[in-house]
Scaffold this motif. Sequence first.
Motif, mmCIF file in Angstrom:
data_model
loop_
_atom_site.group_PDB
_atom_site.id
_atom_site.type_symbol
_atom_site.label_atom_id
_atom_site.label_comp_id
_atom_site.label_asym_id
_atom_site.label_seq_id
_atom_site.Cartn_x
_atom_site.Cartn_y
_atom_site.Cartn_z
ATOM 1 N N SER A 53 0.822 -1.206 0.000
ATOM 2 C CA SER A 53 0.000 0.000 0.000
ATOM 3 C C SER A 53 0.856 1.256 0.000
ATOM 4 C CB SER A 53 -0.912 0.010 1.233
ATOM 5 O OG SER A 53 -0.149 0.028 2.427
ATOM 6 N N SER A 54 2.074 1.136 0.488
ATOM 7 C CA SER A 54 2.965 2.296 0.561
ATOM 8 C C SER A 54 3.611 2.631 -0.768
ATOM 9 C CB SER A 54 4.057 2.046 1.603
ATOM 10 O OG SER A 54 4.784 0.880 1.283
ATOM 11 N N GLY A 55 3.355 1.803 -1.777
ATOM 12 C CA GLY A 55 3.946 2.047 -3.080
ATOM 13 C C GLY A 55 5.197 1.233 -3.265
ATOM 14 N N ARG A 72 -2.070 -0.382 -9.206
ATOM 15 C CA ARG A 72 -3.045 -0.049 -8.182
ATOM 16 C C ARG A 72 -3.702 1.296 -8.440
ATOM 17 N NH1 ARG A 72 -1.333 -0.923 -3.325
ATOM 18 N NH2 ARG A 72 -3.067 0.262 -2.501
ATOM 19 N N ASP A 73 -4.874 1.443 -7.874
ATOM 20 C CA ASP A 73 -5.594 2.708 -7.875
ATOM 21 C C ASP A 73 -5.887 3.020 -6.414
ATOM 22 O OD1 ASP A 73 -7.427 4.780 -7.901
ATOM 23 O OD2 ASP A 73 -8.499 4.031 -9.643
ATOM 24 N N ASN A 74 -5.044 3.846 -5.815
ATOM 25 C CA ASN A 74 -5.175 4.104 -4.379
ATOM 26 C C ASN A 74 -6.508 4.751 -4.027
ATOM 27 O OD1 ASN A 74 -2.799 3.006 -3.389
ATOM 28 N ND2 ASN A 74 -1.625 4.843 -3.836
ATOM 29 N N ASN A 77 -8.853 2.067 -3.679
ATOM 30 C CA ASN A 77 -8.410 0.883 -2.937
ATOM 31 C C ASN A 77 -8.544 -0.367 -3.803
ATOM 32 O OD1 ASN A 77 -7.357 1.689 -0.523
ATOM 33 N ND2 ASN A 77 -9.212 1.372 0.652
#
Length: 124
Positions: A53-55, A72-74, A77
């Motif tokens: 999640s932190s990239g 991903r598309d933060n 989510n």
Amino acid sequence: QVYPVESGGGLVQAGGSLRLSCAASGRALSRYVLAWFRQAPGKEREFVGGIKSSGGPTSLADSLKGRFTISRDNAKNTVLLQMNSLEPEDTGVYYCAIRLNAQLSTDARLYRYWGQGTQVTVSP
């Protein structure tokens, strides 16, 4: 609780492409890793790839590099698994799994939250 939900599976001919999506919902997700696993009939569940999640860089099983990618598309989510040049050997149920506050791992036993899975079938 965290609820990963997969979508995008289906039937495709060899050489075709599919894109799977995993949407995570539930309590606020801040620091987590999300991994894709797959399981073919009669075989053990195997690691496909994952992302933090932190990239940072994504991780993919060596055998799938060049054909599969993860992004991903933060804001949503959501994590995408793009699968190209599919082969009949890619057939199986694809699962999305999440670990909170932990490192990415290829060991399925370490993941607590699992989606219901989505079927991918590649015909010859």
